[in-house]
Design a protein around this motif. Structure first.
Motif, PDB file in Angstrom:
ATOM      1  N   ASN A  49       0.213  -1.123  -0.325  1.00  0.00           N
ATOM      2  CA  ASN A  49      -0.201   0.201   0.062  1.00  0.00           C
ATOM      3  C   ASN A  49       0.459   1.062  -0.128  1.00  0.00           C
ATOM      4  OD1 ASN A  49      -2.819  -1.578  -0.001  1.00  0.00           O
ATOM      5  ND2 ASN A  49      -2.606  -2.156   2.044  1.00  0.00           N
ATOM      6  N   LYS A  54      -4.593   1.890  -1.589  1.00  0.00           N
ATOM      7  CA  LYS A  54      -5.194   0.942  -1.933  1.00  0.00           C
ATOM      8  C   LYS A  54      -5.086   1.142  -3.325  1.00  0.00           C
ATOM      9  CE  LYS A  54      -6.435  -2.439   1.383  1.00  0.00           C
ATOM     10  NZ  LYS A  54      -5.610  -3.293   1.404  1.00  0.00           N
ATOM     11  N   ALA A 114      -5.367   2.998   2.403  1.00  0.00           N
ATOM     12  CA  ALA A 114      -5.402   2.384   2.411  1.00  0.00           C
ATOM     13  C   ALA A 114      -6.189   1.283   3.610  1.00  0.00           C
ATOM     14  CB  ALA A 114      -3.896   2.096   3.212  1.00  0.00           C
TER      15      ALA A 114
END
Length: 71
Positions: free
Chosen positions: A25, A45, A60
């Motif tokens: 990430n 993400k 994330a």
């Protein structure tokens, strides 16, 4: 050019600079001036790049959106 690591999301800005979200990430942006990738602060993400060259990503934990200014 060869870079170690895994990219799960890749986007390019209008100037052809590449942004990558790695499997952990972390966010990376290609710097054409030195021919390498530099880490950008934060975790994402997903990533997308707008026509102005700025990035937009989903956090994330998938709980927020983040703006990334071009370098």
């Amino acid at each position: 050019m060869s870079v170690r690591g895994d990219g799960k999301q890749i986007a390019a800005d209008p100037r052809g600079n590449v942004w990558v979200v790695a499997s952990d990430n972390t966010i990376w942006r290609f710097n054409a001036a030195d021919g390498g990738f530099g880490q950008v602060q934060g975790l994402l993400k997903d990533i997308a790049i707008g026509p102005d060259g700025n990035g937009l990503g989903r956090g994330a934990r998938r709980d927020h959106l983040a703006m990334l200014a071009q370098a």
